[in-house]
Design a protein around this motif. Sequence first.
Motif, mmCIF file in Angstrom:
data_model
loop_
_atom_site.group_PDB
_atom_site.id
_atom_site.type_symbol
_atom_site.label_atom_id
_atom_site.label_comp_id
_atom_site.label_asym_id
_atom_site.label_seq_id
_atom_site.Cartn_x
_atom_site.Cartn_y
_atom_site.Cartn_z
ATOM 1 N N LYS A 44 47.779 58.721 48.396
ATOM 2 C CA LYS A 44 47.216 57.803 47.372
ATOM 3 C C LYS A 44 46.609 58.040 46.243
ATOM 4 C CE LYS A 44 48.081 54.300 50.194
ATOM 5 N NZ LYS A 44 49.630 53.703 50.178
ATOM 6 N N LEU A 45 46.655 59.581 45.958
ATOM 7 C CA LEU A 45 45.953 60.087 44.742
ATOM 8 C C LEU A 45 46.622 59.981 43.590
ATOM 9 C CD1 LEU A 45 44.467 63.486 46.674
ATOM 10 C CD2 LEU A 45 43.120 61.343 46.152
ATOM 11 N N GLY A 46 47.838 59.665 43.296
ATOM 12 C CA GLY A 46 48.502 59.227 42.288
ATOM 13 C C GLY A 46 47.883 58.160 41.742
ATOM 14 N N ASN A 47 47.522 57.049 42.453
ATOM 15 C CA ASN A 47 46.980 55.576 42.343
ATOM 16 C C ASN A 47 45.343 56.118 41.550
ATOM 17 O OD1 ASN A 47 48.809 53.686 42.954
ATOM 18 N ND2 ASN A 47 48.470 54.374 44.982
ATOM 19 N N LEU A 48 44.858 57.203 42.084
ATOM 20 C CA LEU A 48 43.541 57.388 41.436
ATOM 21 C C LEU A 48 43.721 58.023 40.055
ATOM 22 C CD1 LEU A 48 40.352 58.262 41.971
ATOM 23 C CD2 LEU A 48 41.179 60.603 42.534
ATOM 24 N N MET A 49 44.817 58.864 39.823
ATOM 25 C CA MET A 49 45.056 59.110 38.723
ATOM 26 C C MET A 49 45.468 58.276 37.679
ATOM 27 S SD MET A 49 45.333 62.378 37.507
ATOM 28 C CE MET A 49 44.911 62.227 36.074
ATOM 29 N N MET A 50 46.482 57.148 38.128
ATOM 30 C CA MET A 50 46.795 56.199 36.990
ATOM 31 C C MET A 50 45.840 55.150 36.917
ATOM 32 S SD MET A 50 49.838 56.725 36.130
ATOM 33 C CE MET A 50 50.208 55.257 35.629
ATOM 34 N N GLN A 51 44.733 54.890 37.794
ATOM 35 C CA GLN A 51 43.886 53.910 37.628
ATOM 36 C C GLN A 51 42.818 54.401 36.634
ATOM 37 O OE1 GLN A 51 43.788 50.944 39.040
ATOM 38 N NE2 GLN A 51 42.218 50.593 37.189
ATOM 39 N N CYS A 52 42.450 55.825 36.600
ATOM 40 C CA CYS A 52 41.705 56.304 35.622
ATOM 41 C C CYS A 52 42.185 56.372 34.313
ATOM 42 C CB CYS A 52 41.505 58.016 36.075
ATOM 43 S SG CYS A 52 40.321 58.713 34.784
ATOM 44 N N MET A 53 43.626 56.446 33.965
ATOM 45 C CA MET A 53 44.410 56.475 32.898
ATOM 46 C C MET A 53 44.431 55.117 32.424
ATOM 47 S SD MET A 53 47.282 59.346 33.597
ATOM 48 C CE MET A 53 48.149 59.471 31.962
ATOM 49 N N GLU A 54 44.718 54.106 33.159
ATOM 50 C CA GLU A 54 44.644 52.746 32.767
ATOM 51 C C GLU A 54 43.476 52.108 32.258
ATOM 52 O OE1 GLU A 54 46.712 50.370 35.978
ATOM 53 O OE2 GLU A 54 48.552 51.533 35.867
ATOM 54 N N ASP A 55 42.270 52.435 33.212
ATOM 55 C CA ASP A 55 40.953 52.228 32.881
ATOM 56 C C ASP A 55 40.604 52.743 31.322
ATOM 57 O OD1 ASP A 55 40.647 50.903 35.014
ATOM 58 O OD2 ASP A 55 39.475 52.609 36.012
ATOM 59 N N TYR A 56 41.158 53.783 31.203
ATOM 60 C CA TYR A 56 40.739 54.395 29.620
ATOM 61 C C TYR A 56 41.543 53.703 28.902
ATOM 62 C CZ TYR A 56 41.564 56.892 25.382
ATOM 63 O OH TYR A 56 41.743 57.267 24.347
ATOM 64 N N SER A 57 42.735 53.419 29.132
ATOM 65 C CA SER A 57 43.532 52.579 28.007
ATOM 66 C C SER A 57 43.017 51.046 27.789
ATOM 67 C CB SER A 57 45.011 52.127 28.573
ATOM 68 O OG SER A 57 45.658 53.390 28.875
ATOM 69 N N ILE A 58 42.487 50.292 28.888
ATOM 70 C CA ILE A 58 41.724 48.951 28.298
ATOM 71 C C ILE A 58 40.586 49.498 27.388
ATOM 72 C CG2 ILE A 58 40.218 47.188 29.463
ATOM 73 C CD1 ILE A 58 42.285 47.613 31.998
ATOM 74 N N SER A 59 39.685 50.640 27.840
ATOM 75 C CA SER A 59 38.489 50.694 26.985
ATOM 76 C C SER A 59 38.949 51.125 25.488
ATOM 77 C CB SER A 59 37.684 51.665 27.604
ATOM 78 O OG SER A 59 38.250 53.487 27.470
ATOM 79 N N ALA A 60 40.233 51.582 25.546
ATOM 80 C CA ALA A 60 40.767 51.994 24.169
ATOM 81 C C ALA A 60 41.593 51.069 23.504
ATOM 82 C CB ALA A 60 41.527 53.441 24.220
ATOM 83 N N GLU A 61 41.531 49.599 23.895
ATOM 84 C CA GLU A 61 42.435 48.410 23.438
ATOM 85 C C GLU A 61 43.677 48.727 23.461
ATOM 86 O OE1 GLU A 61 40.336 47.374 19.940
ATOM 87 O OE2 GLU A 61 38.247 47.169 20.744
ATOM 88 N N ILE A 62 44.154 49.513 24.244
ATOM 89 C CA ILE A 62 45.861 49.516 24.545
ATOM 90 C C ILE A 62 46.067 48.564 25.478
ATOM 91 C CG2 ILE A 62 47.392 51.011 25.693
ATOM 92 C CD1 ILE A 62 45.933 53.515 24.376
ATOM 93 N N THR A 63 47.086 47.628 24.906
ATOM 94 C CA THR A 63 47.418 46.551 25.865
ATOM 95 C C THR A 63 48.739 46.639 26.528
ATOM 96 O OG1 THR A 63 48.317 45.435 23.887
ATOM 97 C CG2 THR A 63 45.983 44.986 24.481
ATOM 98 N N LYS A 64 49.386 47.478 26.258
ATOM 99 C CA LYS A 64 50.798 47.733 26.906
ATOM 100 C C LYS A 64 50.873 49.524 27.117
ATOM 101 C CE LYS A 64 54.447 45.737 25.640
ATOM 102 N NZ LYS A 64 55.935 45.308 25.039
ATOM 103 N N LEU A 65 51.229 49.506 28.494
ATOM 104 C CA LEU A 65 51.675 51.176 28.797
ATOM 105 C C LEU A 65 53.159 51.346 28.849
ATOM 106 C CD1 LEU A 65 48.670 51.966 30.821
ATOM 107 C CD2 LEU A 65 48.915 52.866 28.665
ATOM 108 N N LYS A 66 53.778 52.276 28.230
ATOM 109 C CA LYS A 66 54.965 52.568 28.600
ATOM 110 C C LYS A 66 55.215 54.058 29.226
ATOM 111 C CE LYS A 66 57.074 50.027 24.772
ATOM 112 N NZ LYS A 66 58.138 50.070 23.637
#
Length: 142
Positions: free
Chosen positions: A83-105
């Motif tokens: 489940k460490l891929g989830n850790l990686m993705m959550q970190c990246m998604e959290d960053y995206s929210i803080s950077a005002e990114i609303t869609k990830l591709k």
Amino acid sequence: MVYAKKVETEKEYEDAVKIRRKVFVEEQDVPLHLELDEYDADAVHFVAYDGDTPFGAGRIREIEPGIGKVERVCILPDYRGKKLGNLMMQCMEDYSISAEITKLKLNAQSQAILFYEKRNYTITSPEFLEAGIPHRAMEKQI
């Protein structure tokens, strides 16, 4: 302690590149010039550690205002299935929210589609080859 973080130092960047080389270049035979590309300089990089040992990496590029592209997500073989891929993705998604990114591709390797679907990404393309590996485009509103 196991954690993922945004790269902030040259050493952290080197650790992320080391993981990417091991997974994509050595394990999956992606040519180095395709793996380490012209987008590295402008991307925001991430790295995951088990104590001081790096085991995961990824990057995000803002490809349009408010739209990010997740790329180069990888976990070393000894750390997969935990489940460490989830850790990686959550970190990246959290960053995206803080950077005002609303869609990830992203372009998911076909063998990893279920992983991304469990994270609420949806398939947006038929299968295609990228660096000789089958992929499908996916996206998620965040």
